[in-house]
Design a protein around this motif. Structure first.
Motif, PDB file in Angstrom:
ATOM      1  N   VAL A  46       0.834  -1.200   0.000  1.00 31.30           N
ATOM      2  CA  VAL A  46       0.000   0.000   0.000  1.00 31.30           C
ATOM      3  C   VAL A  46       0.871   1.253   0.000  1.00 31.30           C
ATOM      4  O   VAL A  46       0.579   2.236  -0.671  1.00 31.30           O
ATOM      5  N   ASN A  47       1.986   1.203   0.724  1.00 32.76           N
ATOM      6  CA  ASN A  47       2.853   2.375   0.790  1.00 32.76           C
ATOM      7  C   ASN A  47       3.507   2.674  -0.547  1.00 32.76           C
ATOM      8  O   ASN A  47       3.877   3.807  -0.827  1.00 32.76           O
ATOM      9  N   LEU A 241      -3.825   1.532   6.036  1.00 36.13           N
ATOM     10  CA  LEU A 241      -3.481   2.947   6.137  1.00 36.13           C
ATOM     11  C   LEU A 241      -3.037   3.276   7.560  1.00 36.13           C
ATOM     12  O   LEU A 241      -2.055   3.972   7.784  1.00 36.13           O
ATOM     13  N   LEU A 242      -3.789   2.740   8.519  1.00 30.77           N
ATOM     14  CA  LEU A 242      -3.491   3.003   9.922  1.00 30.77           C
ATOM     15  C   LEU A 242      -2.092   2.523  10.263  1.00 30.77           C
ATOM     16  O   LEU A 242      -1.306   3.232  10.893  1.00 30.77           O
ATOM     17  N   MET A 243      -1.779   1.310   9.807  1.00 27.78           N
ATOM     18  CA  MET A 243      -0.463   0.759  10.130  1.00 27.78           C
ATOM     19  C   MET A 243       0.650   1.567   9.493  1.00 27.78           C
ATOM     20  O   MET A 243       1.677   1.840  10.113  1.00 27.78           O
ATOM     21  N   VAL A 244       0.445   1.917   8.237  1.00 33.82           N
ATOM     22  CA  VAL A 244       1.493   2.625   7.516  1.00 33.82           C
ATOM     23  C   VAL A 244       1.723   4.009   8.123  1.00 33.82           C
ATOM     24  O   VAL A 244       2.860   4.443   8.313  1.00 33.82           O
ATOM     25  N   GLY A 254       8.586   1.972   7.580  1.00 36.11           N
ATOM     26  CA  GLY A 254       7.368   2.348   8.300  1.00 36.11           C
ATOM     27  C   GLY A 254       6.396   1.194   8.443  1.00 36.11           C
ATOM     28  O   GLY A 254       5.840   0.958   9.519  1.00 36.11           O
ATOM     29  N   ALA A 255       6.202   0.456   7.357  1.00 37.19           N
ATOM     30  CA  ALA A 255       5.236  -0.644   7.411  1.00 37.19           C
ATOM     31  C   ALA A 255       5.654  -1.672   8.460  1.00 37.19           C
ATOM     32  O   ALA A 255       4.804  -2.262   9.136  1.00 37.19           O
ATOM     33  N   LEU A 256       6.938  -1.910   8.605  1.00 37.37           N
ATOM     34  CA  LEU A 256       7.429  -2.895   9.576  1.00 37.37           C
ATOM     35  C   LEU A 256       7.009  -2.510  10.989  1.00 37.37           C
ATOM     36  O   LEU A 256       6.399  -3.295  11.720  1.00 37.37           O
TER      37      LEU A 256
END
Lengths: 839, 414
Positions: A46-47, A241-244, A254-256
């Protein structure tokens, strides 16, 4: 080796190795870590769209959820093999992504986001109702997992897929294609004007993002050995989106962090509390407030670093000897006119901006378009490049009719353009800005695997261009750290990179100091020797000296077209452009504006002592001392990049003051917030005017009005033209009218000190005269500080002048003494005689 | 003389003490292995919703399970017993939570699965991990084509509940209006209702489907009013039924055609308050005079501890826990195979009826109650009165729940 250490793939591997070991040691289920790995892949996919392409999909879950069903159904009905299932999920996502993209990419911004959300909800409904095929709300169970039956073997398989995918993504974002996506994120219009088919590139990005997310979905189906609909519904669409965002959108890791924290926190809380969402949601809110750049941004701040980490920061090595810029040999240009315009017309409602324009541009000539503000020059350029469609008329370029051709096709044919407002890629480095433009012409521009910095021809040409405009020593700098003049030079370098046969240059010299003007003028002249150049400029002396041919526009009509020597003498041109009073300044009018009572205190109104300020730690101002008496007019002069705008920004509180003090009317204002400083009586007319484009002139003025300031009548008296345009929207005003409106706006509040940042930039002489007259009237009632780099316009207006050199005051004295001392001016401001012959 | 006396008694006391100590130690030493084993607690997992639409249902069921264990002394086979309650928000997370219970907590058995989708996921996991599971979901396939040796179900499956209530509906008339939520459960119930109606030669005067989570039923109620059915047969989920009942009453239809739902839990009509009305099927009712003494004791204890009587799913969970404890006690071991065989063979008494899981499909054989909302509702928890009980005698249980010939269930090996 150094490169490897910075690779996010390596860090992800290390973090997961640590988490897996911890889970095994503590006896916690390793399946949780597998789930984190899957969501990291989801977030990374998504990112790819959010951070690298600038598109925010609310409903990326459509790929995630459909991926689970695709894999589950394939494995249940066709082949119960994990690898086959993943491959099928990938293929399905690519196909469905491309088809969906054809529809949703027709819109941008918020509409695009919502369309993806709608797609996800549609998928949810289909899956939820089609019970016979998808199991409906019960979902699918008993998906086989023959190759990796144990939790730990599947975990290792997932990690392998994750790391391979992240590596692929990392390679891709450094490829020519990936770099092009990032440039589109920054400035899509400019990419179009460089010849890239941005729509196709975005479609590719959308499909690729969907593919990675779909594979993540397939892995989830294999982890659960089942598929469920809840991932598709809108309640879960925002998970990625929230996680990213939690982890840091502008960071490759960031995703990690986002996925790890999200899942571990949810796990921790839901096991211990009954109403765990009551704690979870506020925890997310706190995170968002404390760390707006995400967790990764927070880590970096802890180490004293800032900025994005989406790609490697380095640039290709500077060659030992940079090849001088050769503008191509102009082959392909015969003797026929390069550009032919016949009967071109355009009207916006009742306002006619172009009426029956007829002219030709010959090859190997410098052809200039001049005209007073509002004549329709930029509109003409917009029609020539295809951004605007004419109502009538024909445009022929190199013999072809291009009247209805799309922008990027015209560019590919050889029509290049620079913009009136600097249009570069703000988040890319200087080198990358030019490189992406050069890449547009290279056959490898669509490659997705090779390193974009590994194409020698492109790198060489980029260095040549940078050297040609004098930015080669700034190649590594980020665009945000450039002074205005440097950005203008960068813009020109980007335009030059397009190898265009006809160059449309829209005010390329605006905002440049004298030394830069010479450089650029030489460059333009050289180009005109081998190409065709169509130029809009206000620096009349230069235009007359450089051009081979001049066309004059006035209020949308062509009023003159011929050799420079003829044009200058043409009475209609003189009247329209230069104003009836020629270039002389009108005497100050007697009626003063209402102004608040000047403080009886005898001290200076503004006193700046030892001011030190800069951006991101840099010291742009290095101990500046300055005073302004009440009602006085003071000029602050200097070349580009010396810190004039920085000075004004620190006075108004927009940037923090590192050291020193600013005392206004007896009270220290250093470090106060901008609106507090404004209420004390300091008004700013910023560079670029910054009007509210969708409000009318009257609304712009009223919004700034406070009791004690000038009334509308007084302002109209000062600027009669504003009264005529009172009900017009600010975005449709010409440059000069905007400047008048901006000054008037500053006067509507009871300000005792008015700061004007480059008020005369980009304005025709007649308008400059009007504006100068207005300033002269202000002087006496309010204190005025004018910042400019062209001394000769300013010195007659002011009492005293300061000259800044490298962040310090190099001259402080009366304007008369500076005006008389040409040698001093030359030394401090780099001025040369106005009628130097072009090289 | 004095000294002699003392020294003799001292010696005697010492010897006695020594003997006592020695025998004590020996006894302790012999008992040590037994103690060591009895020290290790037995863990049971609970997977019920903590939040969302089914939060009240889940909370009641979990509380009931915990209370039942408490009332049994908190011990099984002489060892302390513990429960861990994890959330059931959606099938995916519920499945992962059960996986956690199995891997981390090493539970001997799991009681969980309130909703159909989740229960299916948990059931598949039960088979894979060989963990005995008792679920209270009514999804038919759990004891049908998706049955397995490790899954036991204590609630009535939807088609069975329908067949229990349709006679009472036909008594009121043969013109039925159907109001169904558009998802798998709704369709199953509708199909069962329709089959029963057709078999009796009745007519369908209306059929409306609505999406999950509908809150405004006014359009449908107007249509119902116009169609004038004898009965309004519904298959609404969660919060929809009480909302519908309130709006039904607001339209003045409370005394009109009764609203029927084949299976509800008390929280549904309690939420509707005094505006509730209709005819309902339930597997337990807290004030049923035919409740067993154990049920009555439990209801009293629950009311004392939580302030309200247990709803039917709570009673269901309590009975499921009771059966599980009895099964483990009977098997004498906590290994999965032993518990499965224990559950297949354990029998408790429920008044005149036996209480057991049928061996060939693991369905709990339990009578179903048909209840009606009283005309005047004063006490929210006493809004329902029992109309009849299906079947009347234990002999009818097999017919009610379907014979083995009619079933698709083929249990595998342990």
């Amino acid at each position: 080796m150094r490169r490897a250490i910075r690779s996010p793939v390596l860090w992800t591997a290390i973090v997961f190795a640590a988490m897996t070991t911890a889970a095994l040691v503590l006896g916690a289920p390793v399946g949780r870590i597998t789930q984190i790995a899957i969501y990291v892949l989801y977030g990374a996919g998504v990112n790819l769209l959010i951070a690298y392409t600038g598109l925010v999909p609310f409903g990326a879950s459509v790929f995630f959820g459909c991926g689970t069903y695709a894999a589950a159904l394939f494995m249940l009905h066709v082949a119960g093999n994990e690898l086959a299932g993943l491959v099928f999920a990938l293929v399905w996502s690519v196909v469905s992504g491309a088809l969906l993209g054809l529809v949703v990419l027709r819109r941008r911004g918020l509409y695009f986001s919502l369309l993806t959300l709608a797609a996800s909800q549609i998928a949810f409904e289909v899956v939820f109702r089609w019970t016979s095929f998808t199991g409906g709300e019960n979902g699918l169970q008993n998906v086989p997992r023959p190759l990796f039956p144990t939790a730990i073997s599947f975990h290792l398989f997932t990690l392998a897929v994750l790391l391979a995918s992240l590596w692929a993504i990392w390679r891709m974002v450094h490829s020519p294609y990936g770099r092009a996506l990032q440039a589109i994120r920054d400035n899509e219009q400019r990419m179009s004007s460089l010849g890239y088919d941005t729509w196709r590139l975005k479609l590719g990005a959308f499909t690729l993002s969907g593919a990675f997310v779909g594979v993540a979905g397939g892995l989830l189906a294999q982890l659960l050995q089942g598929a469920y609909a809840n991932n598709l519904s809108w309640q879960h669409a925002g998970d990625a989106l929230l996680m990213v965002v939690l982890g840091g959108v502008h960071h490759s890791l960031g995703a990690l962090w986002g996925a790890s924290v999200f899942i571990l926190l949810e796990d921790f809380l839901s096991a211990r509390l009954e109403n765990w969402w009551l704690v979870f949601a506020p925890a997310i809110i706190v995170f968002a407030l404390v760390a707006p750049e995400g967790l990764h941004g927070l880590f970096r701040r802890g180490f004293g670093r800032s900025g994005w980490t989406l790609v490697r920061r380095d640039i290709p090595a500077r060659p030992a000897a940079i090849r001088p810029f050769a503008a191509g040999d102009g082959q392909g240009l015969g003797e026929d006119p390069v550009l032919t315009v016949r009967g071109l017309s355009k009207a916006f409602g009742s306002l006619s901006v172009a009426q029956q324009l007829d002219f030709e541009v010959a090859p190997r000539r410098l052809h200039s378009i001049i005209g007073p503000n509002g004549a329709g020059k930029t509109t003409l350029f917009n029609m020539l490049t295809g951004i605007l469609q004419p109502d009538a008329g024909e445009i022929r370029f190199l013999g072809m009719d291009i009247t209805r051709m799309p922008v990027h096709r015209r560019v590919q044919l050889g029509l290049g353009r620079s913009f009136q407002i600097v249009s570069v890629f703000p988040n890319l480095s200087v080198f990358e800005n030019v490189r992406i433009a050069v890449q547009a012409r290279n056959p490898q521009r669509h490659a997705i695997w090779r390193d974009a910095h590994g194409i020698p021809a492109v790198n060489e040409r980029t260095w040549s261009l940078l050297a040609a405009v004098g930015l080669d020593h700034r190649a590594e700098a980020g665009c945000a750290n450039l002074a205005h003049g440097e950005r203008r030079l960068l813009d020109i370098a980007v335009t030059l990179a397009t190898d265009a046969q006809l160059l449309l240059l829209d005010e390329p010299l605006a905002g440049l100091g004298e030394a830069d003007r010479i450089t650029v003028s030489r460059l333009i002249r050289k180009l005109a020797d081998s190409h065709a150049v169509l130029l809009i400029e206000h620096d009349l002396d230069r235009v007359v000296a450089l051009s081979d041919r001049i066309t004059v526009l006035h209020q949308g009509r062509l009023i003159a077209d011929g050799e420079p020597a003829e044009i200058v003498r043409e009475p209609a041109v003189v009247a329209a452009y230069l104003g009836t009073a020629g270039t002389s300044m009108p005497a100050p009018a007697p009626r003063p504006l209402a102004a608040p009572a000047i403080a009886a205190a005898s001290g200076p109104l503004l006193r700046v002592e030892g001011l030190v300020a800069g951006y991101g730690g840099s010291k742009v101002l290095d101990s500046v001392d300055l005073t302004v008496e009440p009602g006085e007019a003071v000029a602050v002069l200097g070349r580009n990049g010396v810190g004039k705008t920085t000075l004004l920004r620190s006075l108004t509180g927009t940037i923090p003051v590192t050291a020193g003090d600013v005392v206004f009317d007896g009270a220290s204002i250093a470090g106060q917030r901008p609106f507090v400083i404004n209420r004390r009586g300091v008004a700013l007319v910023p560079e670029g005017r910054r009007l509210f484009p969708n409000l009318t002139v009257v609304e712009n003025l009223r919004i700034a009005a406070r009791p004690g300031g000038a009334t509308l009548d007084e302002v109209y008296d000062l600027f009669p033209r504003l009264k005529e345009r009172a009900r017009q929207r600010a975005e449709s005003l010409s440059g000069g009218e905007r400047q008048m409106c901006a000054v008037a706006r500053a006067l509507m509040a009871p300000s005792r000190l008015v700061l004007l940042d480059e008020p005369f930039e980009g304005l025709a002489p007649a308008v400059v005269a009007e504006l100068s007259a207005a300033v002269a009237r202000l002087r006496g009632e309010r204190a005025v500080v004018l910042v400019e780099h062209q001394a000769e316009k300013l010195l007659p207006l002011v009492d005293r002048a300061y000259v800044l050199v490298n962040g310090r005051v190099a001259f402080a004295g009366s304007s008369a003494s500076l005006a008389a001392d040409h040698a001093l001016q030359a030394r401090l401001l780099g001025m040369v005689e106005a009628d130097a012959a072009p090289a | 003389m004095h000294t002699n006396h003392i020294s003799v008694s001292h010696t005697a006391r010492t010897t006695r003490r020594g003997l006592l100590l020695a025998s004590g130690f020996t006894a302790a030493g012999l008992a040590l292995p037994a103690l060591a084993q009895s020290g290790e607690p037995i863990k049971l997992g609970i997977v019920f919703p903590k939040q969302g639409t089914f939060a009240q249902l889940g909370e009641g069921a979990a509380n009931a399970a915990v209370l039942t264990l408490e009332m049994a002394g908190g011990r099984i086979l002489g060892r302390p017993a513990q429960t861990t309650w994890l959330d059931e928000p959606n099938p995916q997370t519920a499945q992962q939570n059960m996986q956690k219970l199995v891997d981390e907590e090493k539970v001997a058995a799991v009681l969980g699965g309130a909703s159909g989708a989740t229960a299916l996921a948990l059931s598949a996991l039960a088979r894979r991990t060989k963990t005995p599971l008792i679920t209270i979901s009514g999804a038919a396939v759990l004891t049908g084509k998706d049955c397995n040796r490790y899954t036991f179900r204590s609630n009535a499956p939807a088609p069975v509940a329908v067949s229990a209530i349709t006679p009472a509906m036909l008594e009121r008339g043969k013109r039925w209006y159907f109001l169904i939520t558009d998802y798998a459960y709704g369709h199953d119930v509708y199909n069962a209702f329709k089959a029963a109606l057709d078999a009796a030669g009745g007519t369908q005067v209306g059929y409306d489907r609505m999406p999950l989570g509908t809150t405004d039923f006014s359009a449908f109620i107007l249509k119902i009013r116009q169609a004038r059915p004898d009965v309004v047969a519904t298959a609404l989920s969660g919060n929809e039924l009480p909302t519908f009942l309130k709006q039904y009453a607001e339209f003045g239809m409370r005394n009109g055609a009764p609203v029927v739902s084949p299976i509800i839990t008390d929280t549904d009509n309690v939420a509707a308050g005094p505006q509730a009305s209709g005819l309902y099927g339930k597997v337990w009712h807290h004030s049923d005079p035919n409740n067993s003494p154990e049920d009555r004791a439990f209801t009293e204890a629950y009311r004392r501890k939580h302030g309200v009587p247990p709803h039917s799913n709570a009673l269901l969970a309590a009975v499921s826990m009771r059966l599980l404890l009895a099964a483990i006690q009977q098997a004498g071991s906590t290994s999965p195979e032993a518990i499965v065989r224990g559950l297949e063979t354990v029998r408790l008494q429920d008044g005149a009826f036996p209480l057991y899981f049928r061996e060939w499909d693991h369905q709990l054989m339990r009578r179903i109650l048909v209840l009606r909302v009283r005309n005047q509702v004063t006490d929210l928890w006493d809004a329902l009165e029992i109309v009849k009980q299906v079947p009347e005698t234990p002999a009818g249980l097999d017919a009610l729940y379907g014979t083995q010939a009619q079933s698709e269930c083929r249990l595998g090996e342990v």
